[in-house]
Design a protein around this motif. Sequence first.
Motif, mmCIF file in Angstrom:
data_model
loop_
_atom_site.group_PDB
_atom_site.id
_atom_site.type_symbol
_atom_site.label_atom_id
_atom_site.label_comp_id
_atom_site.label_asym_id
_atom_site.label_seq_id
_atom_site.Cartn_x
_atom_site.Cartn_y
_atom_site.Cartn_z
ATOM 1 N N GLY A 95 0.826 -1.210 0.000
ATOM 2 C CA GLY A 95 0.000 0.000 0.000
ATOM 3 C C GLY A 95 0.849 1.244 0.000
ATOM 4 O O GLY A 95 0.578 2.193 -0.737
ATOM 5 N N PHE A 96 1.885 1.274 0.816
ATOM 6 C CA PHE A 96 2.749 2.459 0.870
ATOM 7 C C PHE A 96 3.505 2.631 -0.431
ATOM 8 O O PHE A 96 3.673 3.726 -0.938
ATOM 9 N N ALA A 97 3.961 1.505 -1.015
ATOM 10 C CA ALA A 97 4.713 1.604 -2.270
ATOM 11 C C ALA A 97 3.847 2.154 -3.382
ATOM 12 O O ALA A 97 4.279 2.993 -4.175
ATOM 13 N N LEU A 98 2.596 1.677 -3.445
ATOM 14 C CA LEU A 98 1.703 2.182 -4.481
ATOM 15 C C LEU A 98 1.400 3.651 -4.280
ATOM 16 O O LEU A 98 1.335 4.414 -5.243
ATOM 17 N N SER A 99 1.190 4.068 -3.025
ATOM 18 C CA SER A 99 0.905 5.476 -2.777
ATOM 19 C C SER A 99 2.104 6.337 -3.158
ATOM 20 O O SER A 99 1.946 7.456 -3.625
ATOM 21 N N ARG A 100 3.317 5.824 -2.967
ATOM 22 C CA ARG A 100 4.492 6.577 -3.364
ATOM 23 C C ARG A 100 4.562 6.707 -4.882
ATOM 24 O O ARG A 100 4.989 7.723 -5.404
ATOM 25 N N LEU A 101 4.137 5.666 -5.583
ATOM 26 C CA LEU A 101 4.145 5.750 -7.034
ATOM 27 C C LEU A 101 3.219 6.849 -7.513
ATOM 28 O O LEU A 101 3.544 7.608 -8.434
ATOM 29 N N PHE A 268 4.972 20.988 -11.956
ATOM 30 C CA PHE A 268 4.759 20.977 -10.521
ATOM 31 C C PHE A 268 4.918 19.532 -10.051
ATOM 32 O O PHE A 268 5.120 18.617 -10.864
ATOM 33 N N ARG A 269 4.827 19.330 -8.750
ATOM 34 C CA ARG A 269 4.861 17.975 -8.203
ATOM 35 C C ARG A 269 3.667 17.777 -7.290
ATOM 36 O O ARG A 269 3.337 18.650 -6.491
ATOM 37 N N TRP A 270 3.008 16.641 -7.455
ATOM 38 C CA TRP A 270 1.937 16.304 -6.518
ATOM 39 C C TRP A 270 2.550 15.980 -5.168
ATOM 40 O O TRP A 270 3.526 15.233 -5.081
ATOM 41 N N GLN A 271 1.977 16.529 -4.119
ATOM 42 C CA GLN A 271 2.399 16.193 -2.766
ATOM 43 C C GLN A 271 1.210 15.589 -2.027
ATOM 44 O O GLN A 271 0.159 16.212 -1.910
ATOM 45 N N TRP A 272 1.416 14.368 -1.519
ATOM 46 C CA TRP A 272 0.346 13.657 -0.828
ATOM 47 C C TRP A 272 0.574 13.798 0.668
ATOM 48 O O TRP A 272 1.377 13.068 1.259
ATOM 49 N N ASP A 503 -6.192 8.096 3.124
ATOM 50 C CA ASP A 503 -6.710 9.397 3.548
ATOM 51 C C ASP A 503 -5.812 10.548 3.121
ATOM 52 O O ASP A 503 -6.083 11.702 3.471
ATOM 53 N N ALA A 504 -4.727 10.274 2.412
ATOM 54 C CA ALA A 504 -3.781 11.332 2.054
ATOM 55 C C ALA A 504 -4.464 12.437 1.265
ATOM 56 O O ALA A 504 -5.344 12.188 0.440
ATOM 57 N N LEU A 505 -4.055 13.666 1.531
ATOM 58 C CA LEU A 505 -4.608 14.839 0.853
ATOM 59 C C LEU A 505 -3.707 15.208 -0.309
ATOM 60 O O LEU A 505 -2.487 15.369 -0.150
ATOM 61 N N ARG A 506 -4.297 15.381 -1.470
ATOM 62 C CA ARG A 506 -3.524 15.699 -2.668
ATOM 63 C C ARG A 506 -3.337 17.213 -2.786
ATOM 64 O O ARG A 506 -4.293 17.961 -2.960
ATOM 65 N N THR A 507 -2.111 17.659 -2.680
ATOM 66 C CA THR A 507 -1.779 19.080 -2.832
ATOM 67 C C THR A 507 -0.683 19.205 -3.885
ATOM 68 O O THR A 507 -0.193 18.210 -4.411
ATOM 69 N N VAL A 508 -0.289 20.428 -4.197
ATOM 70 C CA VAL A 508 0.736 20.645 -5.220
ATOM 71 C C VAL A 508 1.915 21.407 -4.636
ATOM 72 O O VAL A 508 1.779 22.182 -3.686
ATOM 73 N N LEU A 509 3.062 21.179 -5.220
ATOM 74 C CA LEU A 509 4.282 21.905 -4.895
ATOM 75 C C LEU A 509 4.725 22.662 -6.134
ATOM 76 O O LEU A 509 4.957 22.069 -7.193
ATOM 77 N N LEU A 510 4.831 23.960 -6.013
ATOM 78 C CA LEU A 510 5.343 24.812 -7.082
ATOM 79 C C LEU A 510 6.635 25.467 -6.616
ATOM 80 O O LEU A 510 6.756 25.867 -5.444
ATOM 81 N N GLU A 511 7.591 25.628 -7.500
ATOM 82 C CA GLU A 511 8.833 26.289 -7.140
ATOM 83 C C GLU A 511 8.591 27.789 -7.008
ATOM 84 O O GLU A 511 7.664 28.366 -7.564
#
Length: 512
Positions: A95-101, A268-272, A503-511
Amino acid sequence: MTCYPGFLCGCRCAASRAAALRSLLKYQAAAAASFLLTRLPLPGRFQRRLLTCSRLSPVESLLPSFAAAGFPPQQESSGSPGPGPFALGQQSSSGFALSRLHQRRGRSEGSAGLACGGGFRPSRVVVVAKTTRYEFEQQRYRYAGLSEEDLKQLLALKGSNYSGLLERHHIHTKNVEHVVDSLRNERIEVRLVKRREYDEDTVQWADAVISAGGDGTMLLAASKVFDRFKPVIGVNTDPERSEGHLCLPVRYTYSFPEALQKFYRGEFRWQWRQRIRMYLEGTGINPTPVDLHEQQLSQEQHSRALVNGRFYDQRSEVSGPHLLPVRALNEVFIGESLSSRVNYKSCKPSFKFSLHRASYYEVSVDDGPWEKQKSSGLNVCTGTGSKAWSYNINKVASQAVEEILKIAKKHESLNLPLSRELIQKVTNEYNDSLLYSPEEPKMFFSIREPIANRVFSSSLQRGFFSKVCVRSRCWDACMVVDGGTSFEFNDGAIASILINTEDALRTVLLEE
């Protein structure tokens, strides 16, 4: 950590398809998954199009299909024990590996607005705007029929600057309008709502949620989002007065169209951000949340509301476990409602009071033994919350470090010059150890002002854990989530606190 050929290792190893599928089956370990695997349309145009759009390796491209077909990265087995204090299972490695993917930029499936090639282009967006202090004061006295001049005088009596509040309100409003106009110029359908209008139906309608305010507004916006594929993006609308740790860099407050273009291009990068879920069980529990911001209840009103709501539950001896309808992005705090209480006797001048009401509870971490404790409360935070209240509870000052080093030097005859640079380095290193990534699926547990004597232990004061269970022995306690939602937590109630990567929240990372 074992690196299986062609599977979730981050490298682009050229393993055979058979080896890759064997690794996938080993991690999924489910009959249904193997049944589906034999029927996946791997060859042909479908696979080529999937690989071209997502830029994944052949094995990686299979994983989103599993999630979309009803096999998310982590599932609770229907035959497993109920979510009691010792029955809540830990996250599987698969589960953790898939979420990291799924955290790789632009590679998540299953949500509207995800463009081929990693970009993100929503069609419908809800913008949640904060209530400014000026608006709050207006609403607070709206039933009194005060004019603006009356409000100005009243604020002056309280030591508040009416002109300053009005100026900050105008700055916030202007920046909210900039965000809304930028979205509509891109032909995106927008709903602008305040706290009172923000509900589950509004969240369901939108492809993405934008919080327009500060970190508090971001916590509010996230609190009603349970779809892990729905992005929540924060915009700091008053950077001079708000820290905005959870928001986009300040430059995008004034140039939001630039942020939109980066979303479209996938720059950008998705941040969970991991979140905490809570189960409540035991006697006399009330799983109904109280919104502290909306109702602005006093402690007396709060207690009365909880007592009234609890009446029905007390007719049953034991209740639960209940999965509470909220997730904590920052932290969960448990403690007595009042640490100081005054009890008046009729109208006589004599009165009695308790200077301090400690929180009495039992705690178990990672299914370990129960330990009796007394303190002014306990805090359980995520990586996101490790920079917030938890950090301020546990950080040390350089003065304390210097005094400790002096004692150590005296007792151990250390030939160590205590320079200002060394003291500051030790202080910073310890304080930095309290912080960790918002994406790590673990919690930091800390006791605030523990009381230690021959009856109550303090061996468990802080540390990283996977699960925390608390049995209340309190009289007027609350379990408060992200400082905005409260649940009654009195004698007989048991809370099980843990992280589930779903339950992870999907947010974004912008430089910057």
